[in-house]
Design a protein around this motif. Structure first.
Motif, PDB file in Angstrom:
ATOM      1  N   ALA A  93      29.846  40.883  41.475  1.00  0.00           N
ATOM      2  CA  ALA A  93      29.556  42.305  41.695  1.00  0.00           C
ATOM      3  C   ALA A  93      29.342  42.647  43.170  1.00  0.00           C
ATOM      4  O   ALA A  93      29.981  43.575  43.686  1.00  0.00           O
ATOM      5  N   PRO A  94      28.446  41.947  43.890  1.00  0.00           N
ATOM      6  CA  PRO A  94      28.239  42.348  45.293  1.00  0.00           C
ATOM      7  C   PRO A  94      29.475  42.208  46.160  1.00  0.00           C
ATOM      8  O   PRO A  94      29.729  43.060  47.026  1.00  0.00           O
ATOM      9  N   LEU A  95      30.265  41.166  45.936  1.00  0.00           N
ATOM     10  CA  LEU A  95      31.460  40.996  46.763  1.00  0.00           C
ATOM     11  C   LEU A  95      32.535  42.023  46.404  1.00  0.00           C
ATOM     12  O   LEU A  95      33.223  42.541  47.292  1.00  0.00           O
ATOM     13  N   SER A  96      32.676  42.341  45.120  1.00  0.00           N
ATOM     14  CA  SER A  96      33.647  43.369  44.724  1.00  0.00           C
ATOM     15  C   SER A  96      33.257  44.732  45.267  1.00  0.00           C
ATOM     16  O   SER A  96      34.112  45.495  45.742  1.00  0.00           O
ATOM     17  N   LEU A  97      31.988  45.048  45.197  1.00  0.00           N
ATOM     18  CA  LEU A  97      31.521  46.335  45.744  1.00  0.00           C
ATOM     19  C   LEU A  97      31.754  46.394  47.252  1.00  0.00           C
ATOM     20  O   LEU A  97      32.164  47.439  47.778  1.00  0.00           O
ATOM     21  N   ALA A  98      31.490  45.298  47.943  1.00  0.00           N
ATOM     22  CA  ALA A  98      31.724  45.270  49.391  1.00  0.00           C
ATOM     23  C   ALA A  98      33.202  45.471  49.710  1.00  0.00           C
ATOM     24  O   ALA A  98      33.563  46.186  50.658  1.00  0.00           O
ATOM     25  N   ALA A  99      34.073  44.860  48.918  1.00  0.00           N
ATOM     26  CA  ALA A  99      35.515  45.008  49.142  1.00  0.00           C
ATOM     27  C   ALA A  99      35.959  46.442  48.886  1.00  0.00           C
ATOM     28  O   ALA A  99      36.749  47.011  49.658  1.00  0.00           O
ATOM     29  N   LEU A 100      35.482  47.047  47.808  1.00  0.00           N
ATOM     30  CA  LEU A 100      35.840  48.439  47.521  1.00  0.00           C
ATOM     31  C   LEU A 100      35.334  49.368  48.616  1.00  0.00           C
ATOM     32  O   LEU A 100      36.041  50.291  49.041  1.00  0.00           O
ATOM     33  N   ALA A 101      34.117  49.118  49.075  1.00  0.00           N
ATOM     34  CA  ALA A 101      33.549  49.957  50.144  1.00  0.00           C
ATOM     35  C   ALA A 101      34.353  49.824  51.435  1.00  0.00           C
ATOM     36  O   ALA A 101      34.408  50.767  52.244  1.00  0.00           O
ATOM     37  N   ALA A 102      34.992  48.673  51.621  1.00  0.00           N
ATOM     38  CA  ALA A 102      35.825  48.455  52.810  1.00  0.00           C
ATOM     39  C   ALA A 102      37.244  48.977  52.622  1.00  0.00           C
ATOM     40  O   ALA A 102      38.092  48.810  53.507  1.00  0.00           O
ATOM     41  N   GLY A 103      37.515  49.584  51.473  1.00  0.00           N
ATOM     42  CA  GLY A 103      38.831  50.162  51.221  1.00  0.00           C
ATOM     43  C   GLY A 103      39.866  49.176  50.731  1.00  0.00           C
ATOM     44  O   GLY A 103      41.073  49.466  50.767  1.00  0.00           O
ATOM     45  N   LYS A 104      39.423  48.013  50.244  1.00  0.00           N
ATOM     46  CA  LYS A 104      40.351  46.991  49.790  1.00  0.00           C
ATOM     47  C   LYS A 104      40.583  47.095  48.285  1.00  0.00           C
ATOM     48  O   LYS A 104      39.725  47.541  47.523  1.00  0.00           O
ATOM     49  N   HIS A 105      41.745  46.648  47.847  1.00  0.00           N
ATOM     50  CA  HIS A 105      41.989  46.414  46.429  1.00  0.00           C
ATOM     51  C   HIS A 105      41.298  45.106  46.049  1.00  0.00           C
ATOM     52  O   HIS A 105      41.036  44.255  46.914  1.00  0.00           O
ATOM     53  N   VAL A 106      41.012  44.921  44.768  1.00  0.00           N
ATOM     54  CA  VAL A 106      40.204  43.773  44.343  1.00  0.00           C
ATOM     55  C   VAL A 106      40.802  43.119  43.111  1.00  0.00           C
ATOM     56  O   VAL A 106      41.212  43.803  42.164  1.00  0.00           O
ATOM     57  N   VAL A 107      40.843  41.796  43.128  1.00  0.00           N
ATOM     58  CA  VAL A 107      41.072  40.997  41.921  1.00  0.00           C
ATOM     59  C   VAL A 107      39.821  40.143  41.754  1.00  0.00           C
ATOM     60  O   VAL A 107      39.584  39.225  42.543  1.00  0.00           O
ATOM     61  N   CYS A 108      39.004  40.472  40.758  1.00  0.00           N
ATOM     62  CA  CYS A 108      37.730  39.790  40.558  1.00  0.00           C
ATOM     63  C   CYS A 108      37.775  38.960  39.287  1.00  0.00           C
ATOM     64  O   CYS A 108      38.038  39.488  38.201  1.00  0.00           O
ATOM     65  N   GLU A 109      37.483  37.681  39.420  1.00  0.00           N
ATOM     66  CA  GLU A 109      37.420  36.809  38.248  1.00  0.00           C
ATOM     67  C   GLU A 109      36.411  37.346  37.237  1.00  0.00           C
ATOM     68  O   GLU A 109      35.434  37.999  37.601  1.00  0.00           O
ATOM     69  N   LYS A 110      36.656  37.054  35.952  1.00  0.00           N
ATOM     70  CA  LYS A 110      35.713  37.461  34.940  1.00  0.00           C
ATOM     71  C   LYS A 110      34.594  36.415  34.836  1.00  0.00           C
ATOM     72  O   LYS A 110      34.791  35.266  35.216  1.00  0.00           O
ATOM     73  N   PRO A 111      33.403  36.862  34.415  1.00  0.00           N
ATOM     74  CA  PRO A 111      33.068  38.229  34.040  1.00  0.00           C
ATOM     75  C   PRO A 111      32.975  39.134  35.269  1.00  0.00           C
ATOM     76  O   PRO A 111      32.563  38.686  36.339  1.00  0.00           O
ATOM     77  N   LEU A 112      33.367  40.380  35.069  1.00  0.00           N
ATOM     78  CA  LEU A 112      33.269  41.332  36.168  1.00  0.00           C
ATOM     79  C   LEU A 112      31.844  41.397  36.695  1.00  0.00           C
ATOM     80  O   LEU A 112      31.617  41.489  37.903  1.00  0.00           O
ATOM     81  N   ALA A 113      30.878  41.360  35.794  1.00  0.00           N
ATOM     82  CA  ALA A 113      29.467  41.339  36.154  1.00  0.00           C
ATOM     83  C   ALA A 113      28.709  40.646  35.036  1.00  0.00           C
ATOM     84  O   ALA A 113      29.211  40.503  33.922  1.00  0.00           O
ATOM     85  N   THR A 114      27.495  40.217  35.317  1.00  0.00           N
ATOM     86  CA  THR A 114      26.707  39.502  34.318  1.00  0.00           C
ATOM     87  C   THR A 114      25.910  40.440  33.428  1.00  0.00           C
ATOM     88  O   THR A 114      25.157  39.976  32.569  1.00  0.00           O
ATOM     89  N   ASP A 115      26.057  41.747  33.608  1.00  0.00           N
ATOM     90  CA  ASP A 115      25.461  42.721  32.689  1.00  0.00           C
ATOM     91  C   ASP A 115      26.346  43.958  32.646  1.00  0.00           C
ATOM     92  O   ASP A 115      27.098  44.236  33.587  1.00  0.00           O
ATOM     93  N   ALA A 116      26.256  44.690  31.547  1.00  0.00           N
ATOM     94  CA  ALA A 116      27.166  45.814  31.320  1.00  0.00           C
ATOM     95  C   ALA A 116      26.918  46.967  32.278  1.00  0.00           C
ATOM     96  O   ALA A 116      27.863  47.644  32.698  1.00  0.00           O
TER      97      ALA A 116
END
Length: 379
Positions: A93-116
């Motif tokens: 979650a923190p790395l995906s959010l940082a990438a989105l905030a930087a304007g990057k596209h993201v491929v994040c391994e599952k689970p996307l996050a450890t809570d819904a």
């Protein structure tokens, strides 16, 4: 049908001239993603790991241009278009959010996050950033899984009333076998279901186009302690799951990481009023189809293969396609989405949210020994 409309390739964003990726994570998944990026014509411009030494070792082994001690430094490089997050679960979650905030596209391994709730926030952030945001439910990319989906959609099996199967592994059979996924602080509160049961449920919903709407689950452990220190275990080794769907089907699934001899067996069988289909990920070259008056084995060189299945066929029959080929196809479709296309069946953050909601329902059901209804997760 899952599309990527609203997640990337809109007129407000210019498509990159190439697929330039950052890979964060130097374990098995980092290797798989790196290979897939290259096989799809992209470039891995840099890697970050849990330590400078691991990042440099990975860089040298794979012939990459640079290694980074700080993943945020890598994310913010101007020559990075897509960030591949291949770390332990608590960092997704923190790395995906940082990438989105930087304007990057993201491929994040599952689970996307450890809570819904966190997964819901990530899905919303991807939508607001208008970025392509992918979760690798890669078994969708077997040609015969696509063929099963097409046959269900065409009505060839009729109205589905039953679905069953499971996902069995044995890599955590013995108490001395340990891994960061066992630790809920790193892997999250669910292990077997979150790690592999999520794949099975995604395959069910992808193939049938139907949604699980209620679950009744039991969880269990073969080993109450793991590792040399005998650390107490709280995450599950196996899950026995009953479910119902919005379309009126019922079904069962068994999920296990402690089944001796089973290495990576994902099996899904669906039965309708006109026929049945069975897909086995360990035998992905064929699809079993049955009816009252006949059974048959469909191969990926079948001339009647549907167009979406046919586009996943990259090698002649007799030259097996497998797990890595699925990842290569996922990255290729991610690149198509980044360039403005809408490739069929690309799993996005909304699918990762769906998996997180299912995982919480499974744990709640097992804990409270009752059926649990699932909320809708559609945008």
């Amino acid at each position: 049908m899952k599309q990527v409309t609203g997640l990337g390739g809109s007129p407000g964003h210019s498509a990159p001239s190439a697929y330039r990726a950052a890979v964060i994570g130097t374990g098995f998944m980092g290797r798989v993603h790196t290979h897939a990026v290259r096989a799809s014509g992209g470039e891995v411009v840099g890697v970050a790991g849990s330590s400078p030494a691991r990042a440099e070792e990975f860089r040298a082994a794979h012939g990459l241009a640079s290694a980074h001690a700080d993943p945020l430094e890598l994310i913010h490089r101007p020559d990075v278009d897509v960030v591949h997050v291949c770390t332990p679960n608590h960092l997704h979650a923190p790395l995906s959010l940082a990438a989105l905030a930087a304007g990057k596209h993201v491929v994040c391994e599952k689970p996307l996050a450890t809570d819904a709730e966190t997964a819901r926030g990530l899905t919303r952030a991807a939508h607001e950033a208008d970025r392509v945001a992918v979760v690798p439910f890669v078994y969708r990319f077997h040609p015969m899984a696509r063929e099963a989906r097409a046959r269900v959609a065409s009505g060839a099996v009729g109205r589905i009333g039953l679905a069953h199967g499971g996902y069995l592994q044995d890599w955590l059979l013995h108490p001395e076998e340990d891994n960061w996924r066992v630790d809920p602080k790193i892997g999250g509160p669910t292990r077997a279901f979150g790690d592999i049961g999520s794949h099975w449920c995604d395959m069910l919903e992808f193939v049938t186009g139907d949604r699980i709407n209620a679950v009744s689950a039991q969880t269990s452990r073969f080993n109450e302690h793991r590792g040399e220190a005998g650390r107490a275990v709280t995450t599950e080794d196996l899950v026995a799951l009953q479910f119902s769907t919005e379309g009126g089907a019922v079904g069962t699934a068994v999920i296990s990481q402690v089944s001796p001899g089973r290495k990576n067996q994902l099996v899904l069988e669906v039965s309708g009023t006109e026929g049945s289909l069975r897909f086995d990920q360990e035998r992905p070259e064929t699809l079993w189809a049955g009816g009252r008056d006949h059974t048959t084995i469909i191969s990926r060189d079948d001339p009647g293969l549907g167009p979406d299945a046919a586009r996943m066929v990259t090698l002649p029959v007799g030259h097996p396609q497998g797990y890595q080929d699925c990842f290569n196809a996922l990255v290729a479709d991610t690149g198509a989405a980044v360039a403005g296309g809408e490739p069929e069946g690309l799993p996005v953050f909304a699918d990762g949210l769906r998996a997180a909601v299912l995982a919480e329902a499974v744990l709640e059901s097992a804990r409270e020994r009752r059926w649990v209804d699932l909320p809708r997760t559609d945008p």
